[in-house]
Structure formats: structure tokens, C-alpha cells
Design a protein around this motif. Structure first.
Motif, PDB file in Angstrom:
ATOM      1  N   ARG A  96       0.832  -1.210   0.000  1.00  0.00           N
ATOM      2  CA  ARG A  96       0.000   0.000   0.000  1.00  0.00           C
ATOM      3  C   ARG A  96       0.868   1.262   0.000  1.00  0.00           C
ATOM      4  O   ARG A  96       1.871   1.338   0.705  1.00  0.00           O
ATOM      5  N   LEU A  97       0.439   2.243  -0.773  1.00  0.00           N
ATOM      6  CA  LEU A  97       1.136   3.530  -0.816  1.00  0.00           C
ATOM      7  C   LEU A  97       1.236   4.119   0.580  1.00  0.00           C
ATOM      8  O   LEU A  97       2.275   4.659   0.962  1.00  0.00           O
ATOM      9  N   LEU A  98       0.177   4.018   1.372  1.00  0.00           N
ATOM     10  CA  LEU A  98       0.188   4.542   2.741  1.00  0.00           C
ATOM     11  C   LEU A  98       1.341   3.965   3.549  1.00  0.00           C
ATOM     12  O   LEU A  98       2.041   4.696   4.251  1.00  0.00           O
ATOM     13  N   ASP A  99       1.569   2.666   3.454  1.00  0.00           N
ATOM     14  CA  ASP A  99       2.642   2.020   4.219  1.00  0.00           C
ATOM     15  C   ASP A  99       4.018   2.481   3.755  1.00  0.00           C
ATOM     16  O   ASP A  99       4.913   2.700   4.569  1.00  0.00           O
ATOM     17  N   VAL A 100       4.189   2.643   2.453  1.00  0.00           N
ATOM     18  CA  VAL A 100       5.469   3.128   1.926  1.00  0.00           C
ATOM     19  C   VAL A 100       5.725   4.549   2.417  1.00  0.00           C
ATOM     20  O   VAL A 100       6.821   4.863   2.886  1.00  0.00           O
ATOM     21  N   ILE A 101       4.713   5.393   2.340  1.00  0.00           N
ATOM     22  CA  ILE A 101       4.857   6.791   2.776  1.00  0.00           C
ATOM     23  C   ILE A 101       5.204   6.853   4.262  1.00  0.00           C
ATOM     24  O   ILE A 101       6.128   7.554   4.667  1.00  0.00           O
ATOM     25  N   ARG A 102       4.468   6.132   5.079  1.00  0.00           N
ATOM     26  CA  ARG A 102       4.647   6.212   6.538  1.00  0.00           C
ATOM     27  C   ARG A 102       5.879   5.442   7.026  1.00  0.00           C
ATOM     28  O   ARG A 102       6.672   5.965   7.796  1.00  0.00           O
ATOM     29  N   GLU A 103       6.025   4.202   6.592  1.00  0.00           N
ATOM     30  CA  GLU A 103       7.059   3.332   7.145  1.00  0.00           C
ATOM     31  C   GLU A 103       8.415   3.488   6.459  1.00  0.00           C
ATOM     32  O   GLU A 103       9.443   3.512   7.131  1.00  0.00           O
ATOM     33  N   ASP A 104       8.421   3.573   5.158  1.00  0.00           N
ATOM     34  CA  ASP A 104       9.696   3.649   4.435  1.00  0.00           C
ATOM     35  C   ASP A 104      10.208   5.079   4.304  1.00  0.00           C
ATOM     36  O   ASP A 104      11.415   5.302   4.322  1.00  0.00           O
ATOM     37  N   GLY A 122       2.158  12.064   8.510  1.00  0.00           N
ATOM     38  CA  GLY A 122       0.973  12.920   8.548  1.00  0.00           C
ATOM     39  C   GLY A 122      -0.276  12.208   8.074  1.00  0.00           C
ATOM     40  O   GLY A 122      -1.347  12.379   8.629  1.00  0.00           O
ATOM     41  N   SER A 123      -0.153  11.392   7.038  1.00  0.00           N
ATOM     42  CA  SER A 123      -1.288  10.603   6.548  1.00  0.00           C
ATOM     43  C   SER A 123      -1.503   9.446   7.515  1.00  0.00           C
ATOM     44  O   SER A 123      -0.565   8.751   7.875  1.00  0.00           O
ATOM     45  N   LYS A 124      -2.743   9.255   7.923  1.00  0.00           N
ATOM     46  CA  LYS A 124      -3.056   8.239   8.930  1.00  0.00           C
ATOM     47  C   LYS A 124      -3.931   7.142   8.340  1.00  0.00           C
ATOM     48  O   LYS A 124      -4.680   7.368   7.405  1.00  0.00           O
ATOM     49  N   GLU A 125      -3.847   5.945   8.936  1.00  0.00           N
ATOM     50  CA  GLU A 125      -4.777   4.886   8.558  1.00  0.00           C
ATOM     51  C   GLU A 125      -5.960   4.921   9.507  1.00  0.00           C
ATOM     52  O   GLU A 125      -5.796   4.858  10.719  1.00  0.00           O
ATOM     53  N   GLY A 126      -7.119   5.053   8.931  1.00  0.00           N
ATOM     54  CA  GLY A 126      -8.347   5.020   9.720  1.00  0.00           C
ATOM     55  C   GLY A 126      -9.032   3.682   9.509  1.00  0.00           C
ATOM     56  O   GLY A 126      -8.880   2.755  10.287  1.00  0.00           O
ATOM     57  N   CYS A 127      -9.737   3.562   8.402  1.00  0.00           N
ATOM     58  CA  CYS A 127     -10.537   2.369   8.142  1.00  0.00           C
ATOM     59  C   CYS A 127      -9.766   1.280   7.395  1.00  0.00           C
ATOM     60  O   CYS A 127     -10.109   0.115   7.483  1.00  0.00           O
ATOM     61  N   GLY A 128      -8.751   1.651   6.618  1.00  0.00           N
ATOM     62  CA  GLY A 128      -8.028   0.676   5.812  1.00  0.00           C
ATOM     63  C   GLY A 128      -8.821   0.175   4.614  1.00  0.00           C
ATOM     64  O   GLY A 128      -8.420  -0.774   3.954  1.00  0.00           O
ATOM     65  N   GLU A 129      -9.949   0.817   4.329  1.00  0.00           N
ATOM     66  CA  GLU A 129     -10.814   0.383   3.231  1.00  0.00           C
ATOM     67  C   GLU A 129     -11.107   1.496   2.222  1.00  0.00           C
ATOM     68  O   GLU A 129     -11.970   1.350   1.371  1.00  0.00           O
ATOM     69  N   GLY A 130     -10.454   2.651   2.375  1.00  0.00           N
ATOM     70  CA  GLY A 130     -10.668   3.748   1.443  1.00  0.00           C
ATOM     71  C   GLY A 130     -11.945   4.525   1.667  1.00  0.00           C
ATOM     72  O   GLY A 130     -12.383   5.250   0.785  1.00  0.00           O
ATOM     73  N   GLU A 131     -12.546   4.390   2.832  1.00  0.00           N
ATOM     74  CA  GLU A 131     -13.829   5.036   3.102  1.00  0.00           C
ATOM     75  C   GLU A 131     -13.724   6.312   3.929  1.00  0.00           C
ATOM     76  O   GLU A 131     -14.482   7.242   3.731  1.00  0.00           O
ATOM     77  N   CYS A 132     -12.803   6.365   4.902  1.00  0.00           N
ATOM     78  CA  CYS A 132     -12.832   7.473   5.871  1.00  0.00           C
ATOM     79  C   CYS A 132     -12.048   8.708   5.425  1.00  0.00           C
ATOM     80  O   CYS A 132     -12.350   9.806   5.851  1.00  0.00           O
TER      81      CYS A 132
END
Length: 125
Positions: free
Chosen positions: A23-31, A36-46
């Protein structure tokens, strides 16, 4: 499976070597250590993980990094120091919209996207 994926993140050229389905989110946050971008629902809804991908507002929790090859990605870190970004952030703070701060970055990104498209939105927009 591993691949080399090149994209631009907040104006900086990035070369990611790894699983293109990550996931792009994981690359941005972890790598890339941009949290700043947070995981809320993990389903693209929130929308807590919202970023701009080639000028479009997307939820980074459902975008595989492989789909970002050649893309221009902007996160909250990329807009917070711009004049428009600061204006939006200040307006949220003045309006008392800080609460826990978890979903606010996504909301700021959505407001930034709206104002990019329509500098004078009406109340409904």
C-alpha cells in the motif's frame, strides 16, 4: 515479487524497490517516514489517509505503490508549508477542528483539493 518504482513525493524524486502491491500509505509512513497521513478504516472510506496523486484526491490505503510509477504524489507534509496549505490549516484551527488530529490531515487534503479545483466554492461544495 520486487520492482523498482519511481515517483515524485512532495517534489522529491523517489525510487522504491520492493513489493509493487504494498500500500502507498505504508510506503509513505514506514519507508519514507512521513507520518501525517493516517490509517483510519483501511478500506478507502474514511479519508484519513488522503493524498493527491497526479492532482486527484485518493485514499492511499487502497492504492498499491506499483500504481504510482511516474506519478506526482503530495501529502499533508507537501502542502503544509504552502500559502494555501497554511491558510487551510489555520482556518481549521480557528474553527476548532483540531480534536485529536487523526483525521484532520485528510480533511485538509480534501479542502486543498477542492480549492485547487474551485477557488470560490459555495456552502454546499
Amino acid at each position: 515479487m520486487s520492482a523498482e518504482i519511481k515517483f515524485t513525493l512532495n517534489g522529491k524524486k523517489i525510487v522504491y524497490n520492493g513489493d509493487p502491491l504494498r500500500r502507498l500509505l505504508d510506503v509513505i509512513r514506514e519507508d519514507l517516514s512521513l507520518t501525517g497521513s493516517k490509517e483510519g478504516c483501511g478500506e478507502g472510506e474514511c479519508g484519513a489517509c488522503s493524498v493527491l496523486k497526479d492532482g486527484e484526491l485518493v485514499t492511499s490505503c487502497i492504492i498499491p505503490v506499483g500504481a504510482c510509477c511516474g506519478s506526482d504524489i503530495k501529502t499533508i507534509e507537501g502542502i503544509r508549508d504552502t500559502e494555501k496549505g497554511q491558510c487551510i490549516i489555520n482556518a481549521f484551527a480557528e474553527g476548532g477542528a483540531v480534536q485529536c488530529g487523526f483525521c484532520i490531515p485528510g480533511m485538509v487534503m480534501a479542502a486543498y483539493y477542492l480549492l485547487d479545483r474551485n477557488p470560490n466554492p459555495n456552502e454546499d461544495e
